[in-house]
Write a protein that holds these residues in place. Structure first.
Motif, mmCIF file in Angstrom:
data_model
loop_
_atom_site.group_PDB
_atom_site.id
_atom_site.type_symbol
_atom_site.label_atom_id
_atom_site.label_comp_id
_atom_site.label_asym_id
_atom_site.label_seq_id
_atom_site.Cartn_x
_atom_site.Cartn_y
_atom_site.Cartn_z
ATOM 1 N N UNK A 61 6.474 14.940 2.878
ATOM 2 C CA UNK A 61 5.087 15.006 3.343
ATOM 3 C C UNK A 61 4.489 16.335 2.909
ATOM 4 N N UNK A 62 3.270 16.288 2.400
ATOM 5 C CA UNK A 62 2.585 17.507 1.985
ATOM 6 C C UNK A 62 1.973 18.207 3.197
ATOM 7 N N UNK A 63 1.500 19.390 2.974
ATOM 8 C CA UNK A 63 0.892 20.192 4.040
ATOM 9 C C UNK A 63 -0.294 19.481 4.678
ATOM 10 N N UNK A 64 -1.060 18.740 3.892
ATOM 11 C CA UNK A 64 -2.249 18.055 4.414
ATOM 12 C C UNK A 64 -1.980 16.626 4.876
ATOM 13 N N UNK A 65 -0.730 16.201 4.872
ATOM 14 C CA UNK A 65 -0.404 14.904 5.455
ATOM 15 C C UNK A 65 -0.272 13.738 4.504
ATOM 16 N N UNK A 66 -0.279 13.963 3.196
ATOM 17 C CA UNK A 66 0.006 12.898 2.236
ATOM 18 C C UNK A 66 1.523 12.769 2.158
ATOM 19 N N UNK A 67 2.026 11.542 2.000
ATOM 20 C CA UNK A 67 3.476 11.340 2.082
ATOM 21 C C UNK A 67 4.017 10.474 0.958
ATOM 22 N N UNK A 68 5.319 10.614 0.763
ATOM 23 C CA UNK A 68 6.082 9.712 -0.092
ATOM 24 C C UNK A 68 7.027 8.960 0.828
ATOM 25 N N UNK A 105 8.031 6.073 -14.408
ATOM 26 C CA UNK A 105 8.049 4.723 -13.865
ATOM 27 C C UNK A 105 6.913 4.489 -12.886
ATOM 28 N N UNK A 106 6.901 3.302 -12.330
ATOM 29 C CA UNK A 106 5.827 2.903 -11.417
ATOM 30 C C UNK A 106 6.119 3.373 -9.998
ATOM 31 N N UNK A 107 5.057 3.834 -9.341
ATOM 32 C CA UNK A 107 5.113 4.277 -7.949
ATOM 33 C C UNK A 107 3.968 3.572 -7.228
ATOM 34 N N UNK A 108 4.253 3.022 -6.060
ATOM 35 C CA UNK A 108 3.211 2.337 -5.299
ATOM 36 C C UNK A 108 2.265 3.306 -4.606
ATOM 37 N N UNK A 109 1.097 2.800 -4.281
ATOM 38 C CA UNK A 109 0.091 3.570 -3.539
ATOM 39 C C UNK A 109 -0.438 2.653 -2.444
ATOM 40 N N UNK A 110 -0.263 3.064 -1.208
ATOM 41 C CA UNK A 110 -0.710 2.253 -0.076
ATOM 42 C C UNK A 110 -2.235 2.290 0.000
ATOM 43 N N UNK A 111 -2.859 1.120 -0.048
ATOM 44 C CA UNK A 111 -4.318 1.082 0.065
ATOM 45 C C UNK A 111 -4.726 1.504 1.480
ATOM 46 N N UNK A 112 -5.905 2.024 1.590
ATOM 47 C CA UNK A 112 -6.421 2.424 2.897
ATOM 48 C C UNK A 112 -6.655 1.186 3.748
ATOM 49 N N UNK A 113 -6.298 1.275 5.010
ATOM 50 C CA UNK A 113 -6.468 0.137 5.916
ATOM 51 C C UNK A 113 -7.941 -0.186 6.116
ATOM 52 N N UNK A 114 -8.801 0.834 6.026
ATOM 53 C CA UNK A 114 -10.241 0.662 6.232
ATOM 54 C C UNK A 114 -10.973 1.352 5.084
ATOM 55 N N UNK A 115 -11.971 0.697 4.533
ATOM 56 C CA UNK A 115 -12.843 1.274 3.503
ATOM 57 C C UNK A 115 -12.085 1.792 2.285
ATOM 58 N N UNK A 116 -11.207 0.981 1.731
ATOM 59 C CA UNK A 116 -10.431 1.396 0.564
ATOM 60 C C UNK A 116 -11.322 1.727 -0.632
ATOM 61 N N UNK A 146 -3.092 10.554 3.398
ATOM 62 C CA UNK A 146 -3.459 10.845 4.785
ATOM 63 C C UNK A 146 -4.520 9.842 5.234
ATOM 64 N N UNK A 147 -4.395 9.329 6.397
ATOM 65 C CA UNK A 147 -5.344 8.375 6.988
ATOM 66 C C UNK A 147 -5.342 6.991 6.340
ATOM 67 N N UNK A 148 -4.354 6.685 5.503
ATOM 68 C CA UNK A 148 -4.316 5.356 4.883
ATOM 69 C C UNK A 148 -3.643 4.327 5.775
ATOM 70 N N UNK A 149 -2.784 4.796 6.672
ATOM 71 C CA UNK A 149 -2.049 3.859 7.524
ATOM 72 C C UNK A 149 -2.950 3.265 8.603
ATOM 73 N N UNK A 150 -2.598 2.072 9.018
ATOM 74 C CA UNK A 150 -3.283 1.424 10.144
ATOM 75 C C UNK A 150 -2.841 2.106 11.432
#
Length: 134
Positions: free
Chosen positions: A121-128, A57-68, A102-106
């Motif tokens: 959350x993964x070891x390097x900071x990527x999350x669901x 199924x579909x899973x969302x991906x948060x765009x980067x707040x800066x320089x997507x 990681x680093x996608x949030x404002x």
């Protein structure tokens, strides 16, 4: 002459064996010193998050707040799509599950995540994140 030929065969075999061992040691050393492939490492990170997602199924991906559209950010998105297949990873936030790189949030409170809670959350900071049930 038979003794010389036997000795010569052994000497050539020994030289070939030593050369092969030196070549293997050099290749091993090069592989150990080489930096890990960033795509392979990133793929492994996203695969650890797969257990927190539905199997398809579909899973969302948060765009980067800066320089997507920056090259490394685009690479993260594409690797997430590849690593999480057969799920369809799309740049949307209206789905139940959301990948947050990681680093996608404002900075501070990211209002795009108000209706979500982190579930893995993964070891390097990527999350669901998963949408809250009201």
């Amino acid at each position: 002459s038979v003794v010389v030929r036997s000795w010569l065969t052994r000497a050539v075999s020994a030289v070939v064996l030593v050369w092969a061992l030196v070549a293997v040691a050099a290749a091993w050393r090069y592989a150990a010193m080489r930096a890990p492939n960033p795509v392979t490492a990133l793929e492994a990170e996203f695969r650890t998050l797969a257990q927190a997602l539905p199997p398809s199924g579909a899973v969302g991906f948060l765009t980067y707040a800066v320089d997507d559209d920056r090259a490394d950010h685009v690479m993260v998105y594409y690797v997430a799509q590849y690593a999480l297949a057969p799920r369809l990873v799309v740049k949307r936030t209206d789905l139940e599950f959301l990948i947050v790189a990681r680093d996608a949030m404002r900075p501070g409170i990211d209002e795009r995540l108000v209706d979500f809670v982190p579930v893995a959350t993964s070891r390097d900071g990527h999350s669901v994140y998963q949408r809250r049930t009201h």
